[in-house]
Design an enzyme around this catalytic site. Structure first.
Site, short mmCIF file in Angstrom:
data_model
loop_
_atom_site.label_atom_id
_atom_site.label_comp_id
_atom_site.label_asym_id
_atom_site.label_seq_id
_atom_site.Cartn_x
_atom_site.Cartn_y
_atom_site.Cartn_z
N ASN A 1 0.84 -1.20 0.00
CA ASN A 1 0.00 0.00 0.00
C ASN A 1 0.87 1.25 0.00
O ASN A 1 1.85 1.31 0.76
CB ASN A 1 -0.91 -0.01 1.24
CG ASN A 1 -2.13 0.84 1.05
OD1 ASN A 1 -2.45 1.24 -0.07
ND2 ASN A 1 -2.82 1.13 2.13
N TYR B 1 4.18 -0.56 7.53
CA TYR B 1 3.03 -1.38 7.95
C TYR B 1 2.94 -2.66 7.11
O TYR B 1 2.77 -3.76 7.64
CB TYR B 1 1.77 -0.54 7.79
CG TYR B 1 0.48 -1.18 8.25
CD1 TYR B 1 0.20 -1.34 9.62
CD2 TYR B 1 -0.46 -1.62 7.33
CE1 TYR B 1 -0.99 -1.91 10.04
CE2 TYR B 1 -1.66 -2.19 7.74
CZ TYR B 1 -1.92 -2.34 9.09
OH TYR B 1 -3.09 -2.91 9.51
P1 NAD Z 1 -7.00 0.19 16.89
O1 NAD Z 1 -5.96 1.24 16.71
O2 NAD Z 1 -8.42 0.61 17.06
O3 NAD Z 1 -6.61 -0.77 18.11
C1 NAD Z 1 -5.31 -1.25 18.32
C2 NAD Z 1 -5.10 -1.44 19.80
O4 NAD Z 1 -3.74 -1.89 20.00
C3 NAD Z 1 -5.28 -0.14 20.60
O5 NAD Z 1 -6.14 -0.33 21.68
C4 NAD Z 1 -3.86 0.19 21.04
O6 NAD Z 1 -3.79 0.86 22.29
C5 NAD Z 1 -3.23 -1.22 21.12
N1 NAD Z 1 -1.77 -1.12 21.08
C6 NAD Z 1 -1.03 -0.39 20.21
N2 NAD Z 1 0.27 -0.47 20.54
C7 NAD Z 1 0.36 -1.24 21.64
C8 NAD Z 1 1.44 -1.66 22.47
N3 NAD Z 1 2.71 -1.27 22.25
N4 NAD Z 1 1.17 -2.45 23.53
C9 NAD Z 1 -0.11 -2.84 23.80
N5 NAD Z 1 -1.17 -2.47 23.05
C10 NAD Z 1 -0.94 -1.67 21.99
O7 NAD Z 1 -6.84 -0.77 15.60
P2 NAD Z 1 -7.89 -1.79 14.94
O8 NAD Z 1 -8.45 -1.15 13.73
O9 NAD Z 1 -8.81 -2.38 15.95
O10 NAD Z 1 -6.86 -2.91 14.42
C11 NAD Z 1 -6.54 -4.08 15.16
C12 NAD Z 1 -5.58 -4.91 14.33
O11 NAD Z 1 -6.16 -5.19 13.05
C13 NAD Z 1 -4.26 -4.21 14.04
O12 NAD Z 1 -3.20 -5.15 14.07
C14 NAD Z 1 -4.46 -3.67 12.65
O13 NAD Z 1 -3.24 -3.49 11.97
C15 NAD Z 1 -5.29 -4.77 12.03
N6 NAD Z 1 -6.07 -4.38 10.85
C16 NAD Z 1 -7.09 -3.47 10.92
C17 NAD Z 1 -7.82 -3.16 9.78
C18 NAD Z 1 -8.99 -2.20 9.81
O14 NAD Z 1 -9.63 -2.02 8.77
N7 NAD Z 1 -9.32 -1.58 10.93
C19 NAD Z 1 -7.49 -3.74 8.56
C20 NAD Z 1 -6.44 -4.66 8.51
C21 NAD Z 1 -5.74 -4.97 9.67
#
Ligand code: NAD
Length: 452
Positions: free
Chosen positions: A352, A358
């Site tokens: 991307n 990422y």
């Molecule tokens: P989000 O940002 O809403 O939640 C991520 C959580 O991880 C947060 O609560 C944050 O505090 C926690 N976090 C971050 N760094 C941390 C650390 N060092 N220690 C402990 N906790 C930590 O993200 P989301 O959209 O719920 O995504 C969750 C997962 O799904 C991620 O791995 C993201 O890359 C993946 N993802 C999301 C999407 C999407 O469309 N939202 C798409 C593909 C992949």
């Protein structure tokens, strides 16, 4: 974030306008609610001559109370057929001429599948076939299932399940997941079920397969992680919900609402693996399911990206997971029957713009699954990952409008997924009955065009 267009398109006036203008038509997807039937109507099942799966699948479906029918069965009434799922066992196909059996089965049923219908084709993994001709024919199944996913519409999904010889009785958790509303946003996927490690044990209660299990979910304070924690708890697990101290209040809310435990920990802290292992050892003596969900983005094109952005993303999304896996394995805290589950992304598959850091980390998660699967199989532990596409969260709500709309519509279901869709897929990997499911990366993307 609500999808206003989808709500409009499903309203009375919206439906007519969408049809007249030929606009994307996002169907209402059948999603699982506890107590739901596995499928909403009859399942038509057939096999190519010599198929290995027809008998075990018919048996498990019948035992689950499903109305299993032969392809020649009479329609239900004057309105015609109302099939909820079409299941074809193609494992008996040994050369390309045998592929005609697929046409003969699907053609008469193709237009009769109910909304949110299901298609499952079983095959033999090409690499395990006895001859090049058989491997060629088995590989061809992918083109069929991916096309059906794009063609049948109305919320239908289609998957190919490659089952290794000897793993025929290890398919139940996968069949249940794929037929049910739990897999609403999973389509066009190729799943592999093997004989590696243990092939799993059927739960006493399929509604609570994780009863008595301890599950760790990282990044559980919000978004997808909170949904994972809720779904695993609903399925019976005691959930240790982990997130950074700054998210402590939200984390406590999630943990309290599911009778779980909140653990405030920054995964990148040098002592995080040891503190986590100490906590799990002291409270539970083990952890059965580990879900590495915590993830961050720090987007910039590569030429403008400072090293701190690169390092932070790689460390949270990949390296910290490796450190945690290592300590859990070293201290024998992940017992036989354990489940390691990663969260990748379609960005890790397709790449991307602005996300070199990422996408590298998320492709690394796929590498971790592939490289660790054979190693962990020796301990009876599975490792799999989900690769979400466009999921309706705070993260995607922040995207610019045009990109957000494109992300929502550029998939076979013409809508974004929900955090629960990712969580349900993880719960399938976590099931004690999914012992044969390892080394898989399953996209939860509505069959997104990106990276397909
Ligand atoms: P989000 O940002 O809403 O939640 C991520 C959580 O991880 C947060 O609560 C944050 O505090 C926690 N976090 C971050 N760094 C941390 C650390 N060092 N220690 C402990 N906790 C930590 O993200 P989301 O959209 O719920 O995504 C969750 C997962 O799904 C991620 O791995 C993201 O890359 C993946 N993802 C999301 C999407 C999407 O469309 N939202 C798409 C593909 C992949």
């Amino acid at each position: 974030m609500s999808d206003r267009y989808a709500s409009f398109a499903n309203s009375g006036p919206g439906k007519a306008l969408v049809k007249r203008l030929g606009l994307p038509d996002p169907p209402r997807l059948r999603r699982y609610r506890p107590g739901d039937l596995l499928v909403t109507g009859p399942v038509v099942l057939d096999a190519a001559p010599g198929g290995r799966l027809r008998e075990p699948v018919a048996k498990l479906l019948t035992a689950a109370g499903v109305d299993v029918r032969d392809p020649g069965a009479q329609p239900d009434g004057p309105g015609g057929r109302t099939d909820a799922a079409l299941v074809y066992d193609a494992t008996g196909i040994t050369d390309s001429t045998g592929l005609r059996g697929l046409y003969d089965f699907f053609h008469p049923h193709a237009r009769a599948l109910t909304g949110s219908g299901r298609v499952i084709v079983f095959g033999t993994p090409p690499e395990l076939c006895g001859t090049p001709r058989e491997a060629t024919a088995q590989r061809a199944l992918e083109g069929l299932t991916r096309s059906i996913g794009k063609e049948f519409g109305r919320g239908s999904t289609a998957q190919l399940v490659y089952v290794a010889p000897g793993a025929e009785t290890a398919v139940e958790s996968t069949v249940r997941f794929l037929l049910s509303g739990r897999s609403a946003y999973v389509s066009g996927q190729v799943v592999r079920i093997g004989t590696a490690g243990t092939t799993g044990t059927a739960p006493a209660d399929w509604e609570r397969p994780l009863d008595g299990r301890v599950a760790l979910v990282t990044g559980a304070a919000r978004g997808i992680g909170a949904a994972i924690a809720r779904v695993l708890a609903r399925d019976g697990a005691h959930v240790v919900a982990l997130d950074v101290p700054a998210a402590g209040d939200a984390l406590a809310d999630v943990a309290n609402s599911i009778g779980g435990t909140a653990l405030q920990l920054d995964l990148t802290a040098p002592d995080a693996p040891a503190r986590l292992a100490d906590h799990l050892a002291a409270r539970h003596g083990r952890v059965d399911v580990v879900v590495h969900n915590a993830g961050i983005t720090r987007d910039k094109t590569l030429g403008r990206m400072d090293a701190a952005r690169w390092d932070a993303v790689l460390d949270v999304n990949l390296s910290s997971q490796e450190r945690i896996n290592d300590i859990l394995l070293e201290r024998d805290l992940l017992p036989e029957g354990g489940r390691l589950i990663g969260v990748s992304s379609i960005a890790g598959i397709a790449g991307n713009r602005g996300q070199t850091n990422y996408a590298t980390s998320k492709a690394g998660v796929i590498g971790l699954v592939e490289s660790m699967a054979p190693v962990l199989a020796e301990r009876g532990v599975t490792v799999n990952a989900v690769a979400p596409g466009f999921i309706e969260t705070k993260m995607t709500a922040k995207m610019p409008l045009t990109l957000r709309e494109a992300g929502r519509r550029m998939n076979s279901l013409a809508q974004g997924g929900l955090p629960a869709d990712v969580a349900e897929t993880i719960a399938w990997f976590a099931s004690p009955a999914s012992g044969g499911v390892t080394g898989n990366v399953v996209r939860v993307c509505g069959q997104s065009l990106l990276g397909a």
